[in-house]
Enzyme design. Sequence first.
Site, PDB file in Angstrom:
ATOM      1  N   GLY A 128       0.836  -1.197   0.000  1.00  0.00           N
ATOM      2  CA  GLY A 128       0.000   0.000   0.000  1.00  0.00           C
ATOM      3  C   GLY A 128       0.868   1.244   0.000  1.00  0.00           C
ATOM      4  CD  GLN A 179       3.273   5.866   2.626  1.00  0.00           C
ATOM      5  OE1 GLN A 179       2.312   5.332   2.078  1.00  0.00           O
ATOM      6  NE2 GLN A 179       4.234   5.166   3.197  1.00  0.00           N
ATOM      7  CB  CYS A 188       4.695   2.219   7.343  1.00  0.00           C
ATOM      8  SG  CYS A 188       4.289   3.682   6.397  1.00  0.00           S
ATOM      9  CG  LEU A 189       6.587   1.024   1.447  1.00  0.00           C
ATOM     10  CD1 LEU A 189       6.032   1.347   0.062  1.00  0.00           C
ATOM     11  CD2 LEU A 189       7.745   0.032   1.346  1.00  0.00           C
ATOM     12  CG  HIS A 200      -1.127   1.463   7.148  1.00  0.00           C
ATOM     13  ND1 HIS A 200      -0.207   0.944   8.046  1.00  0.00           N
ATOM     14  CD2 HIS A 200      -0.415   2.263   6.316  1.00  0.00           C
ATOM     15  CE1 HIS A 200       0.985   1.432   7.759  1.00  0.00           C
ATOM     16  NE2 HIS A 200       0.900   2.230   6.715  1.00  0.00           N
ATOM     17  CD  GLU A 201      -1.328   2.458   2.580  1.00  0.00           C
ATOM     18  OE1 GLU A 201      -0.803   3.589   2.487  1.00  0.00           O
ATOM     19  OE2 GLU A 201      -0.685   1.463   2.946  1.00  0.00           O
ATOM     20  CG  HIS A 228       0.053   6.984   5.242  1.00  0.00           C
ATOM     21  ND1 HIS A 228       1.199   7.418   5.874  1.00  0.00           N
ATOM     22  CD2 HIS A 228       0.212   5.653   5.051  1.00  0.00           C
ATOM     23  CE1 HIS A 228       2.008   6.376   6.062  1.00  0.00           C
ATOM     24  NE2 HIS A 228       1.435   5.288   5.579  1.00  0.00           N
TER      25      HIS A 228
HETATM   26 NI    NI Z   1       2.250   3.340   5.548  1.00  0.00          NI
END
Ligand code: NI
Length: 176
Positions: A46, A51, A94-95, A136-137, A140
């Site tokens: 995701g 991000q 998470c990235l 989660h996304e 963000h």
């Molecule tokens: Ni994330």
Amino acid sequence: MALLPILTAPDPRLKKKSRPVGAVDDKVRRLMDDMLETMYAAPGIGLAAPQVGVLKRVIVLDVSDKDGPPAPHALADPEVVWVSDHDNTHEEGCLSVPEHYADVVRPAEVRVRYLDRENEVHELEADGLLATCVQHEIDHLDGILFIDHISALKRNMILRKLLKEKKLAAKEAVPA
Ligand code: NI
């Protein structure tokens, strides 16, 4: 399509609230495509626009099995319209918080209304990993990271480590 650089915490841009796109046009479609390419290359399941430094309410995800066919989702202006009473605990990563993982409790099922690639309104019913990932996304887009759901002690420990790694990387980047 293009690979976009992914911001990592701590970064003030990851804590900002993103703006709705209102309508999905060519520009938003290009962003969705670039985000999907960036997510697959990372690799991740995701990615949210903030991000990659774009403060727009756009997320992409694909929680399909590695060995199966890809199942990309691109959602603009996603909105949680229903959550289940029962919760689920999932280990999240998470990235933007590389190499760190923690258990997060969220509603086990959600329904999300969004605009798709063709600017049409859809609803996504999600459970399991998809429910975790989409929540989660969407977080963000409101400047919330998964580490904001865990204890302050653990969060600060992770942020300190990430900051230290950033400083080290900056130092190494300076030519001798
Ligand atoms: Ni994330």
